[in-house]
Each structure stands twice: as structure tokens, then as C-alpha cells.
Motif scaffolding. Structure first.
Motif, PDB file in Angstrom:
ATOM      1  N   HIS A  72       0.811  -1.223   0.000  1.00 46.22           N
ATOM      2  CA  HIS A  72       0.000   0.000   0.000  1.00 46.22           C
ATOM      3  C   HIS A  72       0.845   1.274   0.000  1.00 46.22           C
ATOM      4  CE1 HIS A  72      -3.437  -2.574   0.394  1.00 46.22           C
ATOM      5  NE2 HIS A  72      -3.062  -2.996   1.588  1.00 46.22           N
ATOM      6  N   PHE A  73       2.026   1.232  -0.600  1.00 43.27           N
ATOM      7  CA  PHE A  73       2.850   2.440  -0.720  1.00 43.27           C
ATOM      8  C   PHE A  73       2.115   3.473  -1.563  1.00 43.27           C
ATOM      9  CE2 PHE A  73       5.955  -0.903   0.077  1.00 43.27           C
ATOM     10  CZ  PHE A  73       6.781  -0.318   1.024  1.00 43.27           C
ATOM     11  N   ASP A  74       2.468   4.750  -1.382  1.00 40.81           N
ATOM     12  CA  ASP A  74       1.815   5.801  -2.164  1.00 40.81           C
ATOM     13  C   ASP A  74       2.237   5.758  -3.630  1.00 40.81           C
ATOM     14  OD1 ASP A  74       4.415   6.768  -1.691  1.00 40.81           O
ATOM     15  OD2 ASP A  74       3.749   8.850  -1.496  1.00 40.81           O
ATOM     16  N   THR A  75       3.479   5.388  -3.903  1.00 39.34           N
ATOM     17  CA  THR A  75       3.996   5.231  -5.269  1.00 39.34           C
ATOM     18  C   THR A  75       4.890   3.998  -5.313  1.00 39.34           C
ATOM     19  OG1 THR A  75       5.945   6.595  -4.830  1.00 39.34           O
ATOM     20  CG2 THR A  75       4.006   7.739  -5.712  1.00 39.34           C
ATOM     21  N   LYS A  76       5.319   3.637  -6.485  1.00 38.72           N
ATOM     22  CA  LYS A  76       6.193   2.475  -6.636  1.00 38.72           C
ATOM     23  C   LYS A  76       7.496   2.696  -5.869  1.00 38.72           C
ATOM     24  CE  LYS A  76       8.652  -0.363  -9.973  1.00 38.72           C
ATOM     25  NZ  LYS A  76       9.088  -0.517 -11.354  1.00 38.72           N
ATOM     26  N   LEU A  83      11.416   2.240   3.229  1.00 36.27           N
ATOM     27  CA  LEU A  83      11.152   1.623   1.928  1.00 36.27           C
ATOM     28  C   LEU A  83      10.381   2.579   1.021  1.00 36.27           C
ATOM     29  CD1 LEU A  83      10.001  -1.902   3.159  1.00 36.27           C
ATOM     30  CD2 LEU A  83      12.280  -1.238   2.351  1.00 36.27           C
ATOM     31  N   GLY A  84       9.626   3.469   1.626  1.00 34.25           N
ATOM     32  CA  GLY A  84       8.797   4.412   0.888  1.00 34.25           C
ATOM     33  C   GLY A  84       7.823   5.058   1.848  1.00 34.25           C
ATOM     34  N   GLN A  85       6.791   5.671   1.287  1.00 35.32           N
ATOM     35  CA  GLN A  85       5.799   6.335   2.110  1.00 35.32           C
ATOM     36  C   GLN A  85       4.524   5.496   2.153  1.00 35.32           C
ATOM     37  OE1 GLN A  85       5.411  10.387   0.928  1.00 35.32           O
ATOM     38  NE2 GLN A  85       4.769  11.007   2.956  1.00 35.32           N
ATOM     39  N   GLN A  86       3.969   5.330   3.359  1.00 40.69           N
ATOM     40  CA  GLN A  86       2.697   4.605   3.453  1.00 40.69           C
ATOM     41  C   GLN A  86       1.678   5.360   2.617  1.00 40.69           C
ATOM     42  OE1 GLN A  86       1.803   4.614   7.657  1.00 40.69           O
ATOM     43  NE2 GLN A  86       0.313   6.247   7.456  1.00 40.69           N
ATOM     44  N   GLY A  87       0.833   4.601   1.947  1.00 36.19           N
ATOM     45  CA  GLY A  87      -0.103   5.251   1.039  1.00 36.19           C
ATOM     46  C   GLY A  87      -1.440   4.563   0.987  1.00 36.19           C
ATOM     47  N   GLY A  88      -2.140   4.805  -0.109  1.00 31.68           N
ATOM     48  CA  GLY A  88      -3.480   4.268  -0.277  1.00 31.68           C
ATOM     49  C   GLY A  88      -3.642   3.463  -1.544  1.00 31.68           C
ATOM     50  N   SER A  89      -2.540   2.968  -2.116  1.00 28.66           N
ATOM     51  CA  SER A  89      -2.674   2.160  -3.333  1.00 28.66           C
ATOM     52  C   SER A  89      -3.271   0.805  -2.978  1.00 28.66           C
ATOM     53  CB  SER A  89      -1.320   2.011  -4.038  1.00 28.66           C
ATOM     54  OG  SER A  89      -0.405   1.296  -3.237  1.00 28.66           O
ATOM     55  N   GLY A  90      -4.049   0.232  -3.901  1.00 30.93           N
ATOM     56  CA  GLY A  90      -4.749  -1.013  -3.617  1.00 30.93           C
ATOM     57  C   GLY A  90      -6.000  -0.701  -2.818  1.00 30.93           C
ATOM     58  N   SER A  91      -6.467  -1.667  -2.034  1.00 29.20           N
ATOM     59  CA  SER A  91      -7.677  -1.420  -1.234  1.00 29.20           C
ATOM     60  C   SER A  91      -7.266  -1.111   0.205  1.00 29.20           C
ATOM     61  CB  SER A  91      -8.616  -2.628  -1.289  1.00 29.20           C
ATOM     62  OG  SER A  91      -7.944  -3.805  -0.912  1.00 29.20           O
ATOM     63  N   VAL A  92      -7.529   0.132   0.610  1.00 28.19           N
ATOM     64  CA  VAL A  92      -7.144   0.613   1.936  1.00 28.19           C
ATOM     65  C   VAL A  92      -8.359   1.241   2.616  1.00 28.19           C
ATOM     66  CG1 VAL A  92      -5.733   2.305   3.169  1.00 28.19           C
ATOM     67  CG2 VAL A  92      -4.758   1.053   1.260  1.00 28.19           C
ATOM     68  N   ARG A  93      -8.535   0.902   3.882  1.00 27.90           N
ATOM     69  CA  ARG A  93      -9.587   1.533   4.691  1.00 27.90           C
ATOM     70  C   ARG A  93      -8.925   2.099   5.942  1.00 27.90           C
ATOM     71  NH1 ARG A  93     -11.849  -3.272   2.962  1.00 27.90           N
ATOM     72  NH2 ARG A  93     -13.552  -2.998   1.514  1.00 27.90           N
ATOM     73  N   SER A  94      -8.857   3.409   6.027  1.00 25.57           N
ATOM     74  CA  SER A  94      -8.322   4.073   7.213  1.00 25.57           C
ATOM     75  C   SER A  94      -8.863   5.494   7.255  1.00 25.57           C
ATOM     76  CB  SER A  94      -6.790   4.083   7.194  1.00 25.57           C
ATOM     77  OG  SER A  94      -6.298   5.002   6.247  1.00 25.57           O
ATOM     78  N   ILE A 129      -2.171   3.540   4.797  1.00 24.51           N
ATOM     79  CA  ILE A 129      -1.822   2.489   5.755  1.00 24.51           C
ATOM     80  C   ILE A 129      -0.509   1.851   5.309  1.00 24.51           C
ATOM     81  CG2 ILE A 129      -2.932   0.468   4.705  1.00 24.51           C
ATOM     82  CD1 ILE A 129      -3.275   1.439   8.386  1.00 24.51           C
ATOM     83  N   ALA A 130       0.188   1.243   6.241  1.00 21.40           N
ATOM     84  CA  ALA A 130       1.371   0.429   5.959  1.00 21.40           C
ATOM     85  C   ALA A 130       0.986  -0.995   6.326  1.00 21.40           C
ATOM     86  CB  ALA A 130       2.555   0.911   6.787  1.00 21.40           C
ATOM     87  N   SER A 131       0.980  -1.876   5.363  1.00 20.26           N
ATOM     88  CA  SER A 131       0.557  -3.256   5.600  1.00 20.26           C
ATOM     89  C   SER A 131       1.758  -4.186   5.427  1.00 20.26           C
ATOM     90  CB  SER A 131      -0.541  -3.636   4.607  1.00 20.26           C
ATOM     91  OG  SER A 131      -0.996  -4.946   4.851  1.00 20.26           O
ATOM     92  N   ILE A 132       1.896  -5.120   6.376  1.00 24.41           N
ATOM     93  CA  ILE A 132       3.001  -6.077   6.341  1.00 24.41           C
ATOM     94  C   ILE A 132       2.421  -7.470   6.513  1.00 24.41           C
ATOM     95  CG2 ILE A 132       5.144  -6.821   7.435  1.00 24.41           C
ATOM     96  CD1 ILE A 132       5.420  -3.931   8.516  1.00 24.41           C
ATOM     97  N   ASP A 133       2.746  -8.380   5.599  1.00 20.94           N
ATOM     98  CA  ASP A 133       2.335  -9.781   5.719  1.00 20.94           C
ATOM     99  C   ASP A 133       3.580 -10.653   5.753  1.00 20.94           C
ATOM    100  OD1 ASP A 133      -0.367  -9.260   5.751  1.00 20.94           O
ATOM    101  OD2 ASP A 133      -0.696  -9.748   3.649  1.00 20.94           O
ATOM    102  N   PHE A 134       3.521 -11.728   6.545  1.00 19.23           N
ATOM    103  CA  PHE A 134       4.625 -12.672   6.687  1.00 19.23           C
ATOM    104  C   PHE A 134       4.244 -13.959   5.956  1.00 19.23           C
ATOM    105  CE2 PHE A 134       4.513  -9.883  10.419  1.00 19.23           C
ATOM    106  CZ  PHE A 134       5.746  -9.263  10.260  1.00 19.23           C
ATOM    107  N   LEU A 135       4.967 -14.244   4.877  1.00 22.16           N
ATOM    108  CA  LEU A 135       4.613 -15.348   3.989  1.00 22.16           C
ATOM    109  C   LEU A 135       5.680 -16.438   3.979  1.00 22.16           C
ATOM    110  CD1 LEU A 135       3.420 -13.110   1.024  1.00 22.16           C
ATOM    111  CD2 LEU A 135       2.014 -14.116   2.836  1.00 22.16           C
ATOM    112  N   ALA A 136       5.226 -17.662   3.676  1.00 17.53           N
ATOM    113  CA  ALA A 136       6.166 -18.768   3.513  1.00 17.53           C
ATOM    114  C   ALA A 136       7.046 -18.476   2.308  1.00 17.53           C
ATOM    115  CB  ALA A 136       5.400 -20.067   3.314  1.00 17.53           C
TER     116      ALA A 136
END
Length: 189
Positions: free
Chosen positions: A117-121, A136-147, A152-159
Motif C-alpha cells: 500500500h505504498f503511495d507510489t512504486k 522503503l517508501g511512504q505509506q499510502g493508499g494504493s490497492g484497497s485501503v480503509r483508514s 496504511i502500511a501493511s506487512i504480511d509474513f509469507l512462507a
């Protein structure tokens, strides 16, 4: 050498080298992205966090964070594995994202950390090293964001998964890892 330039690994002979890499140890990037040192604790850069929400919708293995200054830092060190934009036909998705191949500081196991969800690439290239605490960049609203303010800054931990596989399988230790990260973001408390 006989395998050609497509081979990304090399193995050194026996003995100790001045750059702390033991001879015989596999090095994934001969151009210098290998870093045998452990991840730096997040508390060393003390970001200003006003909220942390553990994701539960859809079983996402991560957390949503709101950084006061909107600077979105890496929570673990590692190597950039993917940089892209992802939105589904229904409008849901991560928007601008970066995947960093990291290690769980509690177990030493590999984990892919997806920052979204960064504001730009984000201005990173695949194979580039990222340090814990590096913005890494600026938290943003790209994609689907509700705040409240649409960022928002979203972090997922993946295999761990091969680059380009688009695998979203949760890292098996994600619950413990996100609790560890949350504690670090709150100053170790």
C-alpha cells in the motif's frame, strides 16, 4: 564455471576470508548482497507508531500499521525479491508492494515479508539489500485501503516461495513473528 553465467551461486575453498564469510559457505549474490549478520532490532530506529492492527480478515498473516510521519520502514533486513503493483479486477489488492526475503529473528527460518500500500512504486530493484529500519517508501493508499486518512502500511509474513510465484501461503510462525515485531515497534514493551 562450467555451468555458465546463469548460475548465481559459487562456493569458495577452505579457510577464513577477511569479509567474515567462511570458505565453503554458499553465497547467493557474488556482487555483495550477502549479509551474515543478524537483523538489527527495530527499536534502534524508533518509528512513531499511532496504531497497530493485527489482521484477521481472510486470515491474512500480518499487520496494518499507521506511522505518524508516513515513513514506511523495513521491520527485518533482507534482500528484495519482488517490486510491483497488484490490484484484482474487483479493486481489492495490495497496490504498490515490495517483497523482501528475510529471516525470522527468533527462529532463523526464512520468511518472505510483503510490504504493501505504498503511495507510489518503491524505488528498489530485485536483489538489492534492505536493512531493518531503512525507509522503503511512504505509506499510502494504493490497492484497497480503509483508514481515517486513506493511508496504511501493511506487512504480511509469507512462507518462502520462488520469485514470481505470487504465493500467499502464510509463514507458519507468523503469529509469533508479528507479536515480536509489534513489541519492537512499541519500543520493546
Amino acid at each position: 564455471e562450467a555451468q555458465g553465467p546463469a548460475v548465481q551461486r559459487f562456493i569458495r575453498g577452505t579457510g577464513v576470508t577477511p569479509n567474515r564469510i567462511r570458505r565453503g559457505q554458499v553465497m547467493d549474490d557474488p556482487q555483495g548482497s550477502f549479509n551474515p549478520l543478524p537483523a538489527k532490532p527495530i527499536t534502534e530506529y524508533a518509528p512513531q507508531v499511532s496504531s497497530i492492527v493485527m489482521e484477521s480478515a481472510g486470515g491474512q498473516p500480518g499487520m496494518d500499521i499507521y506511522f505518524e510521519d508516513k515513513q514506511f520502514p523495513a521491520v527485518l533486513s533482507g534482500v528484495v525479491k519482488d517490486v510491483r503493483y497488484q490490484v484484482n479486477p474487483d479493486g481489492s489488492g495490495y497496490g504498490h508492494l515490495v517483497v523482501v526475503e528475510s529471516k525470522d529473528p527468533q527462529t532463523g527460518e526464512p520468511v518472505d515479508v510483503l510490504y504493501a500500500h505504498f503511495d507510489t512504486k518503491p524505488n528498489f530493484m530485485v536483489g538489492q539489500r534492505v536493512a531493518a529500519g531503512q525507509v522503503l517508501g511512504q505509506q499510502g493508499g494504493s490497492g484497497s485501503v480503509r483508514s481515517v486518512d486513506g493511508t496504511i502500511a501493511s506487512i504480511d509474513f509469507l512462507a518462502p516461495a520462488p520469485t514470481g510465484s505470487n504465493s500467499m501461503k502464510p509463514y507458519r510462525g507468523f503469529k509469533n513473528l508479528r507479536m515480536y515485531i509489534q513489541k519492537q515497534l512499541k519500543g520493546g514493551k
